[in-house]
Design an enzyme around this catalytic site. Sequence first.
Site, PDB file in Angstrom:
ATOM      1  N   GLY A 248     -20.678  -2.878  61.052  1.00 36.98           N
ATOM      2  CA  GLY A 248     -21.554  -3.276  59.588  1.00 36.98           C
ATOM      3  C   GLY A 248     -22.165  -4.698  60.021  1.00 36.98           C
ATOM      4  O   GLY A 248     -22.486  -4.933  58.530  1.00 36.98           O
ATOM      5  N   ARG A 293     -25.786  -0.461  63.497  1.00 37.21           N
ATOM      6  CA  ARG A 293     -27.016  -0.530  63.487  1.00 37.21           C
ATOM      7  C   ARG A 293     -27.283  -2.682  64.343  1.00 37.21           C
ATOM      8  O   ARG A 293     -28.669  -2.854  64.403  1.00 37.21           O
ATOM      9  CB  ARG A 293     -26.935  -1.229  61.752  1.00 37.21           C
ATOM     10  CG  ARG A 293     -28.227  -1.743  61.005  1.00 37.21           C
ATOM     11  CD  ARG A 293     -27.541  -2.410  59.899  1.00 37.21           C
ATOM     12  NE  ARG A 293     -26.670  -1.182  58.735  1.00 37.21           N
ATOM     13  CZ  ARG A 293     -27.101  -0.121  58.306  1.00 37.21           C
ATOM     14  NH1 ARG A 293     -27.958   0.238  58.282  1.00 37.21           N
ATOM     15  NH2 ARG A 293     -26.117   0.847  57.612  1.00 37.21           N
ATOM     16  N   ARG A 330     -34.274   6.399  54.746  1.00 36.88           N
ATOM     17  CA  ARG A 330     -33.208   5.439  54.399  1.00 36.88           C
ATOM     18  C   ARG A 330     -33.766   5.749  52.922  1.00 36.88           C
ATOM     19  O   ARG A 330     -33.533   5.153  52.347  1.00 36.88           O
ATOM     20  CB  ARG A 330     -33.307   4.380  55.199  1.00 36.88           C
ATOM     21  CG  ARG A 330     -31.523   4.843  56.508  1.00 36.88           C
ATOM     22  CD  ARG A 330     -32.018   3.639  57.167  1.00 36.88           C
ATOM     23  NE  ARG A 330     -30.995   2.820  56.588  1.00 36.88           N
ATOM     24  CZ  ARG A 330     -31.424   2.135  56.158  1.00 36.88           C
ATOM     25  NH1 ARG A 330     -32.956   1.211  56.319  1.00 36.88           N
ATOM     26  NH2 ARG A 330     -30.484   0.976  55.612  1.00 36.88           N
ATOM     27  N   CYS A 361     -42.944  17.720  50.891  1.00 42.65           N
ATOM     28  CA  CYS A 361     -43.336  17.561  49.273  1.00 42.65           C
ATOM     29  C   CYS A 361     -42.216  17.545  48.059  1.00 42.65           C
ATOM     30  O   CYS A 361     -41.409  18.035  48.551  1.00 42.65           O
ATOM     31  CB  CYS A 361     -43.340  19.346  49.581  1.00 42.65           C
ATOM     32  SG  CYS A 361     -44.790  20.172  50.252  1.00 42.65           S
TER      33      CYS A 361
HETATM   34  C1  LIG Z   1     -20.796   3.343  60.690  1.00 42.52           C
HETATM   35  C2  LIG Z   1     -19.259   3.254  61.428  1.00 42.52           C
HETATM   36  C3  LIG Z   1     -19.776   2.651  62.118  1.00 42.52           C
HETATM   37  C4  LIG Z   1     -20.868   1.044  62.745  1.00 42.52           C
HETATM   38  O1  LIG Z   1     -21.533   0.973  61.241  1.00 42.52           O
HETATM   39  P1  LIG Z   1     -22.598  -0.121  61.584  1.00 42.52           P
HETATM   40  O2  LIG Z   1     -23.350  -0.350  60.234  1.00 42.52           O
HETATM   41  O3  LIG Z   1     -23.784   0.841  62.229  1.00 42.52           O
HETATM   42  O4  LIG Z   1     -22.293  -1.424  62.265  1.00 42.52           O
HETATM   43  C5  LIG Z   1     -18.655   1.183  63.096  1.00 42.52           C
HETATM   44  N1  LIG Z   1     -17.784   2.152  62.460  1.00 42.52           N
HETATM   45  C6  LIG Z   1     -17.216   3.345  61.601  1.00 42.52           C
HETATM   46  C7  LIG Z   1     -16.037   3.737  61.893  1.00 42.52           C
HETATM   47  C8  LIG Z   1     -18.454   3.337  61.072  1.00 42.52           C
HETATM   48  O5  LIG Z   1     -18.267   4.688  60.548  1.00 42.52           O
END
Ligand SMILES: *Cc1c(COP(=O)(O)O)cnc(C)c1O
Length: 441
Positions: A248, A293, A330, A361
């Site tokens: 995250g 990400r 997104r 569309c």
């Molecule tokens: C989606 C997810 C991640 C990665 O999240 P990012 O925002 O891409 O870094 C890591 N661990 C779990 C359990 C996730 O669901």
Amino acid sequence: MLHGTQTIGDNGNLWIGGVDTAKLAQVFGTPLYIYDTALIKEKIRTFKDAFAAYAHLDWQVAYASKAFSTVAMVQLVRDFGLSLDVVSGGELYTALKAGFPREKIHFNGNNKSDEELALALDAEIGAVIVDNFHELNTLERMCSARSQEMDILLRVTPGVEAHTHEFIMTGQDDTKFGFNLDNGSAEEAVRLAVQSPHLVPKGIHCHIGSQIFEPEAFVQAIRTVYRYAGEWKERVGFVMDVLNVGGGFGIRYTAADHPLSVKQYIDPIVAATKSASRDHGLPVPAIWIEPGRSIVGEAGTTLYTLGSSKEIPGVRKYISVDGGMADNIRPALYQADYESVVANRASEPADETVTVAGKCCETGDVLIKNAKVPKTSTSGDLLAVFCTGAYGYSMASHYNRLPNPAVVFVEEGEATLVVRRESYADLIRNDLPLKTLSCHE
Ligand SMILES: *Cc1c(COP(=O)(O)O)cnc(C)c1O
């Protein structure tokens, strides 16, 4: 803003990895996903360096492959020494086909099927991150039938919700994921795991959100986990060998985002884990993280060709590209913002504000609400949309029967095709004519 190895060449075009994007469009067509592999490697190195700065700390960085999973990407991750997080049989299959070391694969997800768990057990992967009681029971039953052991982490919900620039402590988490700490579910799961003859409970997992710019959210999550886990040694005879704090970590999509350095996330995570361990008289566990990400987002650029345009005087001007929500959901799904440049006019002043629309569309198929482009931009020009490396290709659909674009890796003047563009024939590959597949009594 340019990212990684992006430059504006003497010919006025956008170059990535030492390759002219106009040349890429010519050779591979558009829409095209372009990855700056040097930037991916740099991101990987930054995560590893942030942990390597600590002597005597055990850690793992597992790339969350749901952000962008292909055989070549998994191999790049393998070659640069990370672990891998998968969330489905398909991602696990990709990892195994790519030759990823099985003991460094971790399996997340809230509804793993028996078939998916069997694939994980067959492959003897490193760890299953168990999400709920159904999975705990199923996995124990399957391991018992095979006389096989499996390392597990238990996913818990620490009641921290983090999104972009804010986080909130909810205490009670309303989410489909994980065991609730507050209502005793997590402790019950730990008790069952400790008693289980075939499951080896290695530690605790939590994942608090995405696009997080606030390291304090991780610190609060760690403190909350310890508030409970700190007592589990006494209560259920369980000590965490591993604390996985998920992914995250935020990235810069537009000028509105101000991401921190990787160190600014990792240092507080390490400090909070060490101090909570000390406070509870527990050994410092291995720290695992799962960035997705932040490894691939900024390294990806999508290249489109401009087609039709429509000007509504006094309202706005639409310019349309040859892709859209089928290759990047997104904006439609999350109102996500992106920046772009007209790749073959990258040195011209971008003096006109337009709305970049996709070709699907749906009125909502708009990629960028307010994009700046040169007034001279015209049909046939190339539009490069930045920071599309995460959750673009991986969330691509066939809506309107658009074939999925090709993916190329570029580095040091060379372009390597890593996913072929789909053909129309690919689109109907699994279609059967009427009346072939019938089922008679
Ligand atoms: C989606 C997810 C991640 C990665 O999240 P990012 O925002 O891409 O870094 C890591 N661990 C779990 C359990 C996730 O669901």
